[in-house]
Write an enzyme that holds these catalytic residues in place. Structure first.
Site, PDB file in Angstrom:
ATOM      1  N   VAL A  90       3.543  -4.778   0.051  1.00  0.00           N
ATOM      2  CA  VAL A  90       3.653  -5.650   1.215  1.00  0.00           C
ATOM      3  C   VAL A  90       5.024  -6.314   1.223  1.00  0.00           C
ATOM      4  O   VAL A  90       5.501  -6.785   0.200  1.00  0.00           O
ATOM      5  CB  VAL A  90       2.558  -6.734   1.176  1.00  0.00           C
ATOM      6  CG1 VAL A  90       2.565  -7.531   2.460  1.00  0.00           C
ATOM      7  CG2 VAL A  90       1.199  -6.107   0.950  1.00  0.00           C
ATOM      8  N   GLY A 104       4.048  -8.654  -2.491  1.00  0.00           N
ATOM      9  CA  GLY A 104       2.778  -8.326  -3.130  1.00  0.00           C
ATOM     10  C   GLY A 104       2.532  -6.836  -3.066  1.00  0.00           C
ATOM     11  O   GLY A 104       3.145  -6.111  -2.290  1.00  0.00           O
ATOM     12  N   PHE A 137      -3.631  -0.491  -1.836  1.00  0.00           N
ATOM     13  CA  PHE A 137      -3.311   0.399  -0.720  1.00  0.00           C
ATOM     14  C   PHE A 137      -1.823   0.477  -0.420  1.00  0.00           C
ATOM     15  O   PHE A 137      -1.411   1.279   0.397  1.00  0.00           O
ATOM     16  CB  PHE A 137      -4.054  -0.052   0.530  1.00  0.00           C
ATOM     17  CG  PHE A 137      -5.537  -0.083   0.336  1.00  0.00           C
ATOM     18  CD1 PHE A 137      -6.224   1.106   0.137  1.00  0.00           C
ATOM     19  CD2 PHE A 137      -6.235  -1.274   0.336  1.00  0.00           C
ATOM     20  CE1 PHE A 137      -7.597   1.095  -0.047  1.00  0.00           C
ATOM     21  CE2 PHE A 137      -7.599  -1.282   0.154  1.00  0.00           C
ATOM     22  CZ  PHE A 137      -8.294  -0.099  -0.039  1.00  0.00           C
ATOM     23  N   GLY A 138      -1.049  -0.363  -1.043  1.00  0.00           N
ATOM     24  CA  GLY A 138       0.374  -0.262  -0.758  1.00  0.00           C
ATOM     25  C   GLY A 138       1.119  -1.526  -1.096  1.00  0.00           C
ATOM     26  O   GLY A 138       0.564  -2.474  -1.646  1.00  0.00           O
ATOM     27  N   ASP A 160     -13.494  -4.208  -1.538  1.00  0.00           N
ATOM     28  CA  ASP A 160     -12.507  -4.695  -2.497  1.00  0.00           C
ATOM     29  C   ASP A 160     -12.323  -6.202  -2.340  1.00  0.00           C
ATOM     30  O   ASP A 160     -11.208  -6.698  -2.229  1.00  0.00           O
ATOM     31  CB  ASP A 160     -11.183  -3.950  -2.316  1.00  0.00           C
ATOM     32  CG  ASP A 160     -10.323  -4.024  -3.573  1.00  0.00           C
ATOM     33  OD1 ASP A 160     -10.845  -4.458  -4.626  1.00  0.00           O
ATOM     34  OD2 ASP A 160      -9.136  -3.676  -3.508  1.00  0.00           O
ATOM     35  N   LYS A 196       2.663  -3.952   5.531  1.00  0.00           N
ATOM     36  CA  LYS A 196       2.080  -3.213   4.409  1.00  0.00           C
ATOM     37  C   LYS A 196       2.435  -1.739   4.554  1.00  0.00           C
ATOM     38  O   LYS A 196       2.106  -1.116   5.571  1.00  0.00           O
ATOM     39  CB  LYS A 196       0.565  -3.409   4.405  1.00  0.00           C
ATOM     40  CG  LYS A 196      -0.148  -2.518   3.408  1.00  0.00           C
ATOM     41  CD  LYS A 196      -1.550  -2.981   3.141  1.00  0.00           C
ATOM     42  CE  LYS A 196      -1.558  -4.006   2.055  1.00  0.00           C
ATOM     43  NZ  LYS A 196      -2.863  -4.326   1.531  1.00  0.00           N
ATOM     44  N   GLY A 219      -0.867  -4.002  -3.584  1.00  0.00           N
ATOM     45  CA  GLY A 219      -2.297  -3.899  -3.858  1.00  0.00           C
ATOM     46  C   GLY A 219      -2.697  -2.452  -3.932  1.00  0.00           C
ATOM     47  O   GLY A 219      -1.853  -1.557  -4.047  1.00  0.00           O
TER      48      GLY A 219
END
Ligand SMILES: *[C@@H]1O[C@H](CO)[C@@H](O)[C@H](O)[C@H]1NC(C)=O
Ligand SMILES: *[C@@H]1O[C@H](CO)[C@@H](O)[C@H](O)[C@H]1NC(C)=O
Ligand SMILES: *[C@@H]1O[C@H](CO)[C@@H](O)[C@H](O)[C@H]1NC(C)=O
Ligand SMILES: *[C@@H]1O[C@H](CO)[C@@H](O)[C@H](O)[C@H]1NC(C)=O
Ligand SMILES: *[C@@H]1O[C@H](CO)[C@@H](O)[C@H](O)[C@H]1NC(C)=O
Ligand SMILES: *[C@@H]1O[C@H](CO)[C@@H](O)[C@H](O)[C@H]1NC(C)=O
Ligand SMILES: *[C@@H]1O[C@H](CO)[C@@H](O)[C@H](O)[C@H]1NC(C)=O
Ligand SMILES: *[C@@H]1O[C@H](CO)[C@@H](O)[C@H](O)[C@H]1NC(C)=O
Length: 911
Positions: free
Chosen positions: A622, A615, A619-620, A734, A636, A617
């Site tokens: 995963v 995944g 912020f980074g 978020d 992450k 998102g």
């Protein structure tokens, strides 16, 4: 002649008595009592109600609210209590076998300057009354019951604060007259007010005293609030009259002012939907009708009540003129016991042979609340307390055990509890040991040590379960009663430092018991013939069997050391007095894992060199990993690097590692790596909620409605914890379905909390709007004021997704007109067509549509464009839990006792 003289004398006496009585209660309305909690003087308000302060009340503290515009004096002050495990009760004198209306109100007004909205329990005697949930600063929360007084005191108690501190603004007691609100169930149930509505009201102001001589508060039907009298049928018109109305023909004596206004369904129907707080359940529901329109000679007004799902209720025909025996008189049909839902739609429809549409003047609905008959030792405990009425512990009112015990007793777990412990150590008690204590059959422990008790030790044979008795450090005299030695379960007896005399009964000197009687100068131990006897036997046998003799004397000396020396008879240190207050925080909510610092190579190995991307998102990215000890992890790798250094990163991370909650994805550790900081989390097997709602999983195995509710509950809990359980408060920023992860058991946890702070540069945080399109709070977007309510907005969008299965933006079912799921769903919600929203993959797979209404209503409130109008997460959580309760409860059957008439022949439809 003589008889008539005495009769007129008697009449004169009665009259003068009445006059004396009235002048004595000059300012006070008879039968009314109004307490201004936290107030400090007596006064009469503009309605003519006489308020008294509660300055005599020994608990809590008074405070002023901080709403300068609040002018009603009784609401400007309040009394608040510690958020502990005690209950705080107001005892109110009442006349037994009399019915009363009791109203408790709560206006928070930020009295503690903390802006934490309290949530606590309200009880009446031993019965749970209601949960008080404060939703905002300036709304008066009001709770009302009608009850039949069964004793001379009724206690209103607050307890069990879940958030904030319990408090109370006013208490109003109104004696009811005659048979008002009589029901066959009144010895078993209270009536708890759910709705009392004045239809066709002339203003938003409620009608109350002096218009209502019992000071009932009749809400105006023009008030605008969520799900209150919506779905009004077209053609609904207000009518009113100034003609007097004969209210004596209605059993409940509704005030004339309420009966002088009504609504009429000009087009043949009246329809409404409203939420009934406290329901679903069984209730008392009555409507009030009065013909106040001048009808022509050939006009008739006949109509039927239609309640969805209650076909039996819908039969009787209402004919106001006939039943009220004319115009301007009250007709009051209703149901003494009817099962009602939380969201209650009802309709009156004119019959075919009627020329006029239906009329409705007023409506009252109460829910039956079961009366708990209370603990079995209540009268003994009240007598005991009345001996020490000056002491504050003795003024703790309410039932001794229910809903929670007084601070100085503990109770058995039974449905009807008994007292198991009395703890009154060091309370400066004087006089004899109160005999009420010996009348508690289930008593296990007594702590009366460190007082100034005198007299003798009473007979405790009425307490066969007694195990521990503490009477040390008093001034007790006399002997040790033999009843103690025969007490079957006595294990510990402490009598030291009294003035007891006589002989110590031998049976108490048992090595399995603790018995301390030192410091009683006149107390003698009995000459021990048993010991002498044993010595003789031992010495006789001892000649021949030396070994045996040695062991025997060893046994004796051991025994003597332990039990026969007065100085050493303290064989165990007495345990400290038990804690009087129990801690109730649930530790299982908070894991005790602390952040671990991983090395880069360790993570490289665990993720097989960052092989499996699971995944990405905001912020980074995963990656999936498995550590040496087979623990599955999610790593992450942060992309959005700010200028912050290693030190700040680890500071933030250590902050993050202190946030633990069952419904937050566990943070396991971190790896500071220049330009590639990493965070390690527990791996969540079932991926994101997004996949289960809009992805492949949604098609293969759609989530059931109950499962969706549970996911909502779990995630609401997690967010609530960020908002209320962390200092400083954490705003997630978020919240979205891809940040709600599901574990092996499909329980939800919130991910990515606390990251915005970690990643965004502090100084710009307030100007850069973060979040995801579709979930972004419009209020935050325009005002750039970030509050918890932004998360509430995003959560509201998720609720709509759970309901509809549509993504936030451009869902296939939204059509041309709507872009956002919120606007589309709101439209259908407001038009009352909830079925148009429900995710088709749920089919009819839900048990109670009420729970769907509830979630829709909550989602609508969460997504209000004004953030101040949105509920708090705690409130949202409560609503979800209520919805779950509805969904799990057995579907309520349609049970009703119609009392529209005793004579069914009037209603041809019934046959
Ligand atoms: C409340 O306000 C009154 C007058 O404004 C003041 O006398 C009183 O001390 C205040 N009470 C508290 C608890 O602050
Ligand atoms: C309530 O009743 C008790 C006992 O009869 C009495 O002492 C007390 O003054 C009464 N309290 C009020 C406020 O009337
Ligand atoms: C109670 O009833 C009596 C007689 O029935 C009546 O005179 C009195 O006004 C009533 N009180 C109230 C408050 O209605
Ligand atoms: C109500 O009835 C009137 C006249 O009978 C009619 O003009 C009006 O359109 C009706 N309103 C609705 C909403 O049906
Ligand atoms: C009844 O009157 C009130 C106040 O004048 C008004 O707000 C309300 O809309 C009216 N209701 C109807 C159905 O006309
Ligand atoms: C109302 O009726 C239901 C079903 O018959 C019954 O279980 C319930 O106890 C009744 N309510 C009261 C307050 O008696
Ligand atoms: C008992 O009473 C005496 C005097 O009457 C007093 O000095 C002493 O402090 C009291 N003891 C306790 C434990 O209250
Ligand atoms: C103990 O109780 C007596 C009355 O029984 C009272 O006069 C005395 O002040 C009390 N002492 C303490 C320390 O509470």
């Amino acid at each position: 002649m003589a008889a008539s003289l005495s009769r007129s004398l008697g009449l004169g006496l009665v009259l003068s008595l009445i006059i004396v009585w009235f002048s004595a209660c000059d300012a006070q309305v008879p039968g009314f009592r109004s307490i201004d909690c936290g107030g400090n003087n007596q006064y009469t308000d503009e309605l003519g109600l006489n308020w008294e302060p509660d300055t005599q009340f020994p608990f809590g503290q008074s405070a002023n609210i901080s709403i300068p515009t609040e002018t009603r004096k009784q609401y400007t002050t309040l009394r608040y209590f510690p958020a502990d495990t005690s209950k705080y009760c107001y005892p109110l004198n009442v006349t037994t076998r009399t019915r009363y209306l009791l109203r408790a109100t709560f206006l928070y007004g930020n009295f503690d300057n903390s802006n934490v909205f309290p949530k606590f329990d309200l009880s009446i005697d031993a019965s749970h009354w209601s949960n008080v949930v404060i939703y905002d600063m300036s709304t008066v929360v009001s709770k009302e019951v009608v009850f039949l007084a069964s004793s001379s005191v009724v206690s209103v108690c607050v307890s069990n604060a879940l958030t904030g501190q319990p408090f109370i603004s006013t208490l109003e007691l109104r004696q009811l007259n005659g048979s008002l609100y009589y029901t066959d169930f009144e010895t078993k149930s209270f009536l708890s007010l759910s709705a009392r509505i004045n239809f066709g009201a002339l203003s938003e102001e409620p009608v109350r005293y002096p218009d209502d001589s019992y000071d009932r508060i009749w809400q105006s039907d023009t008030i605008k609030k969520a799900n209150f009298l919506v779905d009004v049928a077209p053609g609904t018109t207000n009518i009113s009259t100034t003609e007097p109305i004969d209210i004596s023909s209605g059993a409940e004596k509704p005030p004339q002012k309420v009966m002088q206004t009504a609504v009429v369904g000009m087009n043949g129907t009246l329809s409404y939907r409203l939420n009934l707080p406290g329901f679903p359940g069984f209730g008392w529901a009555f409507s009030y009708f009065s013909e106040i329109e001048e009808l022509g000679p050939s006009d008739t007004r006949k109509f039927k009540l239609v309640i969805q799902g209650l076909p039996d209720v819908n039969k009787p025909t209402v004919n106001v003129l006939e039943n009220a025996a004319g115009m301007y008189r009250v007709y009051e049909p209703g149901y003494y016991n009817i099962s009602l839902p939380f969201t209650f739609p009802f309709k009156f429809r004119k019959t075919n042979d009627s020329t006029k549409g239906p009329i409705l003047n007023a409506l009252e609905i109460y829910k039956y609340l079961p009366i708990n008959s209370g603990s079995s030792d209540a009268s003994s405990i009240d007598l005991l307390a009345s001996r020490y009425s000056y002491a504050s512990w003795a003024q703790e009112g309410g039932d001794p055990c229910l809903p929670i015990p007084r601070s100085w007793v503990r109770c058995t777990d039974d449905l009807q509890p008994s007292i198991s412990s009395i703890v009154l150590s060091g309370r400066n008690l004087t006089g004899n040991i109160p005999e009420e204590i010996t009348k508690l059959p289930r008593l296990v422990e007594i702590w009366l040590d460190g007082n100034n008790l005198t007299g003798t030790i009473p007979d405790f044979s009425g307490c066969p379960e007694l195990r521990i008795i503490h009477l040390e450090n008093n001034q007790l005299t006399g002997g040790i009663p033999s009843s103690l030695s025969s007490s079957p379960n006595l294990q510990e007896l402490y009598l030291q430092n009294n003035m007891l005399s006589g002989v110590v009964p031998r049976s108490l000197l048992n090595k399995n018991k603790i018995f301390n009687y030192s410091g009683n100068v006149y107390l003698r131990k009995e000459r021990n013939t048993k010991k002498d006897f044993i010595i003789i036997i031992c010495s006789m046998i001892g000649v021949a069997f030396i070994l045996a003799a040695i062991s025997c004397s060893c046994f004796l000396s051991h025994k003597r050391f332990k039990f026969f020396s007065k100085e050493d008879d303290v064989t165990k240190v007495p345990p400290p007095p038990p804690p009087q207050k129990l801690q109730t925080s649930s530790f299982d909510e908070f894991a005790s894992v602390t952040a671990h610092r991983y090395s880069f190579s360790e993570l490289e190995r665990a993720t097989s060199n960052f092989e499996k991307n699971i995944g990405s998102g905001g912020f980074g990215v995963v990656y999936y990993g498995k550590t040496k000890d087979e623990k599955e992890i999610a790593v992450k790798v942060l992309t959005n690097e700010s200028a912050q250094g290693r030190k700040q990163f680890s500071n933030e991370v250590s902050l993050l590692s202190r946030i633990h909650h069952r419904n937050l994805v566990s943070f396991l550790g971190y790896c500071p790596q220049e330009g590639k900081n990493m965070l390690v989390y527990e791996f969540m097997h079932n991926g994101t909620l997004k996949e289960h709602l809009h992805g492949l999983a949604a098609k293969e195995n759609p989530l059931s409605w109950l499962r969706r509710l549970e996911i909502a509950e779990d995630s609401a809990r997690g967010i609530e914890y960020l908002h209320t359980g962390c200092t400083p408060t954490i705003i997630h920023r978020d919240i979205k379905t891809s940040n709600i992860l599901l574990d092996k058991n499909m329980r939800a946890k919130v991910a990515d909390f606390g990251l915005s702070k970690l990643v965004a540069d502090e100084t710009y945080a307030s100007t850069i709007v973060r979040g995801t399109v579709g979930y972004l709070d419009p209020d935050y977007y325009t005002n750039q004021q970030l509050t918890e309510k932004s998360d509430v907005y995003s959560f509201g969008v998720i609720l709509f997704e759970l309901l509809s299965g549509q993504p936030p933006l451009c869902g296939a079912r939204l059509g041309e007109k709507y872009k956002h799921v919120k606007d589309w769903a709101k439209f259908h919600y407001e038009t009352g067509d909830i079925r148009a929203i429900i995710d088709p993959s749920l089919e009819e797979n839900y048990r109670d549509i009420q729970s769907i209404w509830k979630i829709a209503e909550t989602a609508v409130r969460c997504t209000n464009i004004y953030s101040t109008e949105r509920p708090t997460m705690s409130e949202v959580l409560q609503e979800i839990q209520d919805a779950i309760a509805l969904e799990q409860a057995p579907v309520s059957g349609a049970v009703a006792i119609p009392v529209f008439s005793d004579d069914t022949s009037e209603y041809p439809d019934l046959r």
